[in-house]
Design a protein around this motif. Structure first.
Motif, PDB file in Angstrom:
ATOM      1  N   PRO A  25      41.254  29.939  38.989  1.00 58.74           N
ATOM      2  CA  PRO A  25      41.549  28.698  39.723  1.00 58.74           C
ATOM      3  C   PRO A  25      42.809  28.806  40.582  1.00 58.74           C
ATOM      4  N   ILE A  26      43.763  29.606  40.144  1.00 55.83           N
ATOM      5  CA  ILE A  26      45.001  29.788  40.924  1.00 55.83           C
ATOM      6  C   ILE A  26      44.694  30.574  42.195  1.00 55.83           C
ATOM      7  N   LEU A  27      43.935  31.668  42.061  1.00 56.32           N
ATOM      8  CA  LEU A  27      43.567  32.472  43.218  1.00 56.32           C
ATOM      9  C   LEU A  27      42.698  31.685  44.190  1.00 56.32           C
ATOM     10  N   ALA A  28      41.823  30.823  43.638  1.00 52.71           N
ATOM     11  CA  ALA A  28      40.895  30.065  44.476  1.00 52.71           C
ATOM     12  C   ALA A  28      41.603  29.076  45.390  1.00 52.71           C
ATOM     13  N   ILE A  29      42.798  28.659  45.012  1.00 52.76           N
ATOM     14  CA  ILE A  29      43.570  27.730  45.848  1.00 52.76           C
ATOM     15  C   ILE A  29      43.821  28.335  47.227  1.00 52.76           C
ATOM     16  N   PHE A  30      44.025  29.654  47.254  1.00 54.86           N
ATOM     17  CA  PHE A  30      44.374  30.333  48.504  1.00 54.86           C
ATOM     18  C   PHE A  30      43.173  31.021  49.160  1.00 54.86           C
ATOM     19  N   ALA A  31      41.994  30.905  48.556  1.00 52.71           N
ATOM     20  CA  ALA A  31      40.815  31.609  49.061  1.00 52.71           C
ATOM     21  C   ALA A  31      39.985  30.728  49.982  1.00 52.71           C
ATOM     22  N   ARG A  32      39.473  31.323  51.051  1.00 53.32           N
ATOM     23  CA  ARG A  32      38.583  30.590  51.951  1.00 53.32           C
ATOM     24  C   ARG A  32      37.213  30.415  51.304  1.00 53.32           C
ATOM     25  N   ASP A  33      36.702  31.482  50.692  1.00 51.50           N
ATOM     26  CA  ASP A  33      35.423  31.440  49.990  1.00 51.50           C
ATOM     27  C   ASP A  33      35.702  31.387  48.492  1.00 51.50           C
ATOM     28  N   LYS A  34      35.734  30.203  47.942  1.00 53.38           N
ATOM     29  CA  LYS A  34      36.118  30.035  46.546  1.00 53.38           C
ATOM     30  C   LYS A  34      35.085  30.634  45.595  1.00 53.38           C
ATOM     31  N   ALA A  36      33.157  33.289  46.106  1.00 55.34           N
ATOM     32  CA  ALA A  36      33.372  34.736  46.100  1.00 55.34           C
ATOM     33  C   ALA A  36      34.646  35.087  45.340  1.00 55.34           C
ATOM     34  N   CYS A  37      35.656  34.239  45.455  1.00 53.21           N
ATOM     35  CA  CYS A  37      36.910  34.471  44.737  1.00 53.21           C
ATOM     36  C   CYS A  37      36.682  34.453  43.233  1.00 53.21           C
ATOM     37  N   TYR A  38      35.956  33.469  42.754  1.00 58.33           N
ATOM     38  CA  TYR A  38      35.660  33.390  41.315  1.00 58.33           C
ATOM     39  C   TYR A  38      34.845  34.591  40.864  1.00 58.33           C
ATOM     40  N   TYR A  39      33.921  35.022  41.720  1.00 58.60           N
ATOM     41  CA  TYR A  39      33.046  36.149  41.350  1.00 58.60           C
ATOM     42  C   TYR A  39      33.828  37.458  41.282  1.00 58.60           C
ATOM     43  N   TRP A  40      34.482  37.813  42.375  1.00 61.94           N
ATOM     44  CA  TRP A  40      35.140  39.122  42.437  1.00 61.94           C
ATOM     45  C   TRP A  40      36.374  39.204  41.554  1.00 61.94           C
ATOM     46  N   SER A  41      37.007  38.076  41.268  1.00 61.50           N
ATOM     47  CA  SER A  41      38.192  38.118  40.408  1.00 61.50           C
ATOM     48  C   SER A  41      37.839  38.389  38.952  1.00 61.50           C
ATOM     49  N   CYS A  42      36.568  38.182  38.575  1.00 65.65           N
ATOM     50  CA  CYS A  42      36.177  38.455  37.185  1.00 65.65           C
ATOM     51  C   CYS A  42      35.915  39.942  36.969  1.00 65.65           C
ATOM     52  N   ARG A  43      35.630  40.663  38.050  1.00 63.13           N
ATOM     53  CA  ARG A  43      35.227  42.072  37.941  1.00 63.13           C
ATOM     54  C   ARG A  43      36.309  42.957  37.303  1.00 63.13           C
TER      55      ARG A  43
END
Length: 244
Positions: A25-34, A36-43
Motif C-alpha cells: 500500500p505504501i508503494l502503491a501511493i506513488f505508482a501510476r498502475d496500482k 501492477a504495483c501490488y502484483y510485482w511487489s509481491c514477487r
C-alpha cells in the motif's frame, strides 16, 4: 528435522504475505498502475521465501514467450504453490482464478483484489457467467490468465484430461495458448498435506498454440484445442518422447 523445516517454511509463507501487505500500500501511493504495483511487489517476497525454504526453480523455455501478449497459460497442477511458482517463473503479469470464499481470508483476500486476479462464484451460474464476461474483457485489454485445465491437483503427478473451459475462452477471445509443465511442486507441498519440504522444481515453457475454430463449432473446437494443449504440456515433461 522434518517438522522444523515445515514450521520454518510456513513462517516464511505467512511472513511474506504480512510483509507484502505492509509494504505494497505504501508503494502503491506513488505508482501510476496500482494493480501492477501490488502484483510485482509481491514477487521479491516469493523469490526469497522460496530460496530461504530451500525450494529451487529451474525455468526453461522463456524464449517461447512472445514479447506481446496476452496469453491463456495452461499448466498441469500438483500443489497449492503452483500459482506462486508461475508468478516467480514467468516474466509477465498473470491473473489466476480464485474461489470467491478466499476473498474473506485476511490479507490474502485483499491481495487477490488488488493484484487483479479473478474470482468466480460457481454456486451461482448466472453470476458466474457475468463474471466470465468480465474475464474475457480483461483478456481483450491485454491481461494474460493462468488456468489449470485438469480442474484439480494431481495426487500422483500424472496429468488428467484437460477440461475445455480455458480453451473456449481462448477461442472466443482469439488468444494464444502458452503451455507450461511443472515438475516437483507436488514433492514440496502435496495435495491434502500441510508439509512443506525443500525440493527442486522444474518449470518448462513450450511454444504458443494458435486457437483455431473448426467448422464454426465452438464446443468441437474447444475439445480439439484442449487435446492439443494437453499433448503439448505432456511433451514438456523430461521423460516424454521427443517431438517427431
Amino acid at each position: 528435522m522434518k517438522l522444523l523445516l515445515c514450521v520454518w517454511s510456513w513462517f516464511l509463507v505467512i511472513g511474506s504475505f504480512v510483509s507484502h501487505a505492509v509494504l505494497a500500500p505504501i508503494l502503491a501511493i506513488f505508482a501510476r498502475d496500482k494493480e501492477a504495483c501490488y502484483y510485482w511487489s509481491c514477487r521479491p517476497f516469493l523469490v526469497w521465501s522460496f530460496r530461504l525454504a530451500g525450494i529451487t526453480l529451474d525455468v526453461q523455455g522463456l524464449e517461447h514467450i512472445p514479447k506481446k501478449g496476452p496469453f491463456v497459460i495452461v499448466s498441469n497442477h500438483q500443489s497449492l504453490l503452483d500459482i506462486w511458482i508461475h508468478i516467480v517463473a514467468l516474466p509477465i503479469k498473470v491473473a489466476f482464478f480464485a474461489k470467491e470464499e478466499l476473498l474473506k481470508v485476511p490479507i490474502l483476500g485483499r491481495d487477490i483484489r488488488k493484484q487483479g486476479h479473478f474470482y468466480v462464484d460457481r454456486r451461482n451460474p448466472r453470476k458466474a457467467k457475468k463474471q466470465m464476461e468480465g474475464v474475457k474483457a480483461r483478456i481483450l485489454e491485454g491481461q494474460s490468465i493462468l488456468i489449470f485445465p485438469e480442474g484439480t491437483r494431481s495426487m500422483d503427478d500424472r496429468i488428467a484430461s484437460f477440461k475445455r473451459g480455458a480453451f473456449q475462452i481462448a477461442l472466443e477471445t482469439g488468444t494464444r495458448i502458452l503451455p507450461v509443465y511443472l515438475q516437483g511442486s507436488g514433492a514440496v507441498l502435496r495435495k491434502n498435506s500441510f508439509w512443506i519440504l525443500p525440493a527442486p522444481i522444474s518449470v518448462r515453457i513450450g511454444p504458443v498454440i494458435i486457437p483455431t475454430l473448426l467448422d464454426d463449432s465452438l464446443a468441437k473446437s474447444a475439445k480439439a484445442l484442449a487435446a492439443t494443449a494437453e499433448t503439448a504440456v505432456k511433451r514438456l515433461a523430461p521423460t516424454a518422447p521427443p517431438l517427431s
